[in-house]
Design a protein around this motif. Sequence first.
Motif, PDB file in Angstrom:
ATOM      1  N   ILE A  17      43.751  -7.058 -59.881  1.00  0.00           N
ATOM      2  CA  ILE A  17      44.296  -6.092 -58.922  1.00  0.00           C
ATOM      3  C   ILE A  17      43.984  -6.525 -57.487  1.00  0.00           C
ATOM      4  CG2 ILE A  17      44.311  -4.107 -60.479  1.00  0.00           C
ATOM      5  CD1 ILE A  17      41.615  -3.271 -59.369  1.00  0.00           C
ATOM      6  N   ALA A  18      42.864  -7.240 -57.313  1.00  0.00           N
ATOM      7  CA  ALA A  18      42.550  -7.783 -55.979  1.00  0.00           C
ATOM      8  C   ALA A  18      43.560  -8.862 -55.614  1.00  0.00           C
ATOM      9  CB  ALA A  18      41.133  -8.352 -55.960  1.00  0.00           C
ATOM     10  N   GLY A  19      43.888  -9.705 -56.591  1.00  0.00           N
ATOM     11  CA  GLY A  19      44.865 -10.765 -56.349  1.00  0.00           C
ATOM     12  C   GLY A  19      46.218 -10.207 -55.956  1.00  0.00           C
ATOM     13  N   LYS A  20      46.628  -9.124 -56.618  1.00  0.00           N
ATOM     14  CA  LYS A  20      47.924  -8.510 -56.303  1.00  0.00           C
ATOM     15  C   LYS A  20      47.937  -7.967 -54.872  1.00  0.00           C
ATOM     16  CE  LYS A  20      48.970  -7.336 -61.097  1.00  0.00           C
ATOM     17  NZ  LYS A  20      49.024  -6.273 -62.130  1.00  0.00           N
ATOM     18  N   GLU A  21      46.836  -7.353 -54.468  1.00  0.00           N
ATOM     19  CA  GLU A  21      46.764  -6.823 -53.105  1.00  0.00           C
ATOM     20  C   GLU A  21      46.757  -7.956 -52.079  1.00  0.00           C
ATOM     21  OE1 GLU A  21      47.156  -3.936 -52.025  1.00  0.00           O
ATOM     22  OE2 GLU A  21      46.491  -4.098 -49.937  1.00  0.00           O
ATOM     23  N   ILE A  22      46.064  -9.039 -52.407  1.00  0.00           N
ATOM     24  CA  ILE A  22      46.020 -10.170 -51.465  1.00  0.00           C
ATOM     25  C   ILE A  22      47.406 -10.799 -51.315  1.00  0.00           C
ATOM     26  CG2 ILE A  22      45.089 -12.499 -51.109  1.00  0.00           C
ATOM     27  CD1 ILE A  22      42.464 -11.499 -52.353  1.00  0.00           C
ATOM     28  N   ARG A  23      48.168 -10.835 -52.400  1.00  0.00           N
ATOM     29  CA  ARG A  23      49.547 -11.323 -52.293  1.00  0.00           C
ATOM     30  C   ARG A  23      50.357 -10.457 -51.321  1.00  0.00           C
ATOM     31  NH1 ARG A  23      51.665 -14.944 -56.048  1.00  0.00           N
ATOM     32  NH2 ARG A  23      50.167 -15.638 -57.634  1.00  0.00           N
ATOM     33  N   LYS A  24      50.184  -9.133 -51.405  1.00  0.00           N
ATOM     34  CA  LYS A  24      50.880  -8.233 -50.478  1.00  0.00           C
ATOM     35  C   LYS A  24      50.440  -8.498 -49.037  1.00  0.00           C
ATOM     36  CE  LYS A  24      51.308  -4.430 -53.833  1.00  0.00           C
ATOM     37  NZ  LYS A  24      50.830  -3.054 -54.166  1.00  0.00           N
ATOM     38  N   ILE A  25      49.133  -8.682 -48.876  1.00  0.00           N
ATOM     39  CA  ILE A  25      48.598  -8.933 -47.529  1.00  0.00           C
ATOM     40  C   ILE A  25      49.179 -10.222 -46.963  1.00  0.00           C
ATOM     41  CG2 ILE A  25      46.498  -9.496 -46.239  1.00  0.00           C
ATOM     42  CD1 ILE A  25      44.993  -7.669 -48.283  1.00  0.00           C
ATOM     43  N   TRP A  26      49.235 -11.266 -47.802  1.00  0.00           N
ATOM     44  CA  TRP A  26      49.777 -12.529 -47.307  1.00  0.00           C
ATOM     45  C   TRP A  26      51.241 -12.367 -46.893  1.00  0.00           C
ATOM     46  CZ3 TRP A  26      49.177 -16.526 -44.739  1.00  0.00           C
ATOM     47  CH2 TRP A  26      50.172 -17.497 -44.686  1.00  0.00           C
ATOM     48  N   ASN A  27      52.020 -11.630 -47.669  1.00  0.00           N
ATOM     49  CA  ASN A  27      53.426 -11.427 -47.307  1.00  0.00           C
ATOM     50  C   ASN A  27      53.541 -10.758 -45.935  1.00  0.00           C
ATOM     51  OD1 ASN A  27      54.354 -12.573 -49.676  1.00  0.00           O
ATOM     52  ND2 ASN A  27      54.431 -10.624 -50.776  1.00  0.00           N
ATOM     53  N   ILE A  28      52.651  -9.825 -45.657  1.00  0.00           N
ATOM     54  CA  ILE A  28      52.659  -9.158 -44.342  1.00  0.00           C
ATOM     55  C   ILE A  28      52.263 -10.144 -43.249  1.00  0.00           C
ATOM     56  CG2 ILE A  28      51.524  -7.387 -42.944  1.00  0.00           C
ATOM     57  CD1 ILE A  28      51.156  -5.774 -45.570  1.00  0.00           C
ATOM     58  N   ILE A  29      51.154 -10.864 -43.470  1.00  0.00           N
ATOM     59  CA  ILE A  29      50.671 -11.817 -42.461  1.00  0.00           C
ATOM     60  C   ILE A  29      51.706 -12.920 -42.224  1.00  0.00           C
ATOM     61  CG2 ILE A  29      48.914 -13.600 -42.012  1.00  0.00           C
ATOM     62  CD1 ILE A  29      47.932 -10.741 -41.589  1.00  0.00           C
ATOM     63  N   ASN A  30      52.325 -13.373 -43.297  1.00  0.00           N
ATOM     64  CA  ASN A  30      53.329 -14.446 -43.184  1.00  0.00           C
ATOM     65  C   ASN A  30      54.506 -14.014 -42.324  1.00  0.00           C
ATOM     66  OD1 ASN A  30      54.314 -17.026 -43.786  1.00  0.00           O
ATOM     67  ND2 ASN A  30      55.572 -16.231 -45.456  1.00  0.00           N
ATOM     68  N   GLU A  31      54.901 -12.762 -42.411  1.00  0.00           N
ATOM     69  CA  GLU A  31      55.986 -12.253 -41.564  1.00  0.00           C
ATOM     70  C   GLU A  31      55.521 -12.094 -40.121  1.00  0.00           C
ATOM     71  OE1 GLU A  31      59.210 -11.859 -42.348  1.00  0.00           O
ATOM     72  OE2 GLU A  31      58.604 -12.836 -44.229  1.00  0.00           O
ATOM     73  N   LYS A  32      54.288 -11.634 -39.958  1.00  0.00           N
ATOM     74  CA  LYS A  32      53.794 -11.386 -38.598  1.00  0.00           C
ATOM     75  C   LYS A  32      53.579 -12.691 -37.837  1.00  0.00           C
ATOM     76  CE  LYS A  32      51.760  -6.844 -39.390  1.00  0.00           C
ATOM     77  NZ  LYS A  32      52.757  -6.171 -38.531  1.00  0.00           N
ATOM     78  N   ILE A  33      53.140 -13.745 -38.524  1.00  0.00           N
ATOM     79  CA  ILE A  33      52.910 -15.004 -37.804  1.00  0.00           C
ATOM     80  C   ILE A  33      54.228 -15.596 -37.339  1.00  0.00           C
ATOM     81  CG2 ILE A  33      52.961 -16.518 -39.852  1.00  0.00           C
ATOM     82  CD1 ILE A  33      50.621 -16.857 -36.818  1.00  0.00           C
ATOM     83  N   LYS A  34      55.316 -15.287 -38.040  1.00  0.00           N
ATOM     84  CA  LYS A  34      56.631 -15.779 -37.614  1.00  0.00           C
ATOM     85  C   LYS A  34      57.054 -15.160 -36.292  1.00  0.00           C
ATOM     86  CE  LYS A  34      58.300 -16.483 -42.358  1.00  0.00           C
ATOM     87  NZ  LYS A  34      59.207 -15.960 -43.421  1.00  0.00           N
ATOM     88  N   GLU A  35      56.524 -13.950 -36.017  1.00  0.00           N
ATOM     89  CA  GLU A  35      56.901 -13.243 -34.792  1.00  0.00           C
ATOM     90  C   GLU A  35      56.094 -13.717 -33.583  1.00  0.00           C
ATOM     91  OE1 GLU A  35      56.162  -9.209 -35.778  1.00  0.00           O
ATOM     92  OE2 GLU A  35      57.652  -9.137 -37.393  1.00  0.00           O
ATOM     93  N   VAL A  36      54.982 -14.424 -33.848  1.00  0.00           N
ATOM     94  CA  VAL A  36      54.115 -14.866 -32.755  1.00  0.00           C
ATOM     95  C   VAL A  36      54.745 -16.049 -32.041  1.00  0.00           C
ATOM     96  CG1 VAL A  36      51.860 -15.855 -32.177  1.00  0.00           C
ATOM     97  CG2 VAL A  36      52.046 -14.063 -33.924  1.00  0.00           C
ATOM     98  N   GLU A  37      54.800 -15.981 -30.728  1.00  0.00           N
ATOM     99  CA  GLU A  37      55.370 -17.083 -29.931  1.00  0.00           C
ATOM    100  C   GLU A  37      54.421 -18.260 -29.892  1.00  0.00           C
ATOM    101  OE1 GLU A  37      58.367 -17.212 -28.730  1.00  0.00           O
ATOM    102  OE2 GLU A  37      58.866 -15.182 -29.436  1.00  0.00           O
TER     103      GLU A  37
END
Length: 287
Positions: free
Chosen positions: A267-287
Motif C-alpha cells: 500500500i506504501a508502494g501504491k501511494e508512492i506511485r501516485k506521489i510520483w505521478n503528481i511530482i512528474n507533472e509538477k516538474i514539467k511546469e517548472v521553467e
Amino acid sequence: MKQIIVISGKGGTGKTTLTSSFAYLAKNRDVADCDVEAPNLNLILNNTPIKRELYIGGKIAYIDKEKCIECGKCRSICRFDAIKENFEINDIKCEGCGACVEVCPNEAIKLVDDETGDVITSSIEGGKFSYAQLRIGADGAGKVVTKVRQSLISDKDKPELVIIDGSPGIGCVVISSLTGCNMAVVITEPTQSGLEDLMRVLSLVDYFHMKAYVVINKFDINLEKTKEIEDFCNENNFEVVGKVPFDHFVSKAIKKSKPVVLFEESIAGKEIRKIWNIINEKIKEVE
C-alpha cells in the motif's frame, strides 16, 4: 535538464525509500546520492560501476622522518593534537592548516593531498547513477556533493531529469545539494520532532526560492500529528502531495534491496506511485 531533490529533517524518515522508487518510476533520468556521509541508495539500485574518480578533500600534513629532528615545535603549535608522540600525523585529526609546516626548523613537514574518498559513476537501467564512498573518519562536505552532481551534469549525454537523494538536516551538505535544483520533495513523519525538523527544512528551501512539496510518511501512526503537519503546510502554502501509510512491505523491500514500488501488494508502494505521478507533472511546469 531539471533536478529534483528529496530531503528530510533527519535521517531514517524514508527519504531513500522515496528516492529509489522515484528513480525506478521515472523515465530518461539520472540519479545522484548526495547523502555523502551515509550513502545507501547504491544498495537498492541495481547498478554497475563504470568510473571511479579519486576525491581530494583538501590538504594534510606529512612528516619526512629522515629530516625530522623531533624538536617538538610542530606538536606544541598544533591546535588539533594531530601530531603523535612518535611524530607521525593523525590523519583524522589533521585539519591541514599548515601551522606545523611554518614552525618546522628543518623543512621536514609539507602538506600533501588528502585522499578523502572516491566518486563513483555507475550504469543503471535507463541512465546513470553517481555516489561517493568516503574513507573512514572523513567528513562529508559540500565539495564532494558538488563532485557527485558534476559527474552527471557535466556528462555530454545529459538526461532530461536528475533525481537527487539529499542529506538530512540543514547543514552545508544539504545546502550544496539544493543549489541548482528546480524542486524539493520534503519527507517527514508525524511526530513533534518531525514537524519541527520539517519547519527548519522548509525554511531553508524557501530561502533558495525553490518550490517544495511535502510527503508525510507513516501518516497513520499518529493522525493527530499528521493533521497538525497538514495545517502547518496549508497555512504556509506548502502542498502535501501524499501521505504514505505504514506498511511492512517497506522493510521487506529494504531487506531485499529493491524499491518498494516493485511490490504490487504494498500500500506504501501504491501511494508512492501516485506521489510520483503528481511530482512528474509538477516538474514539467517548472521553467
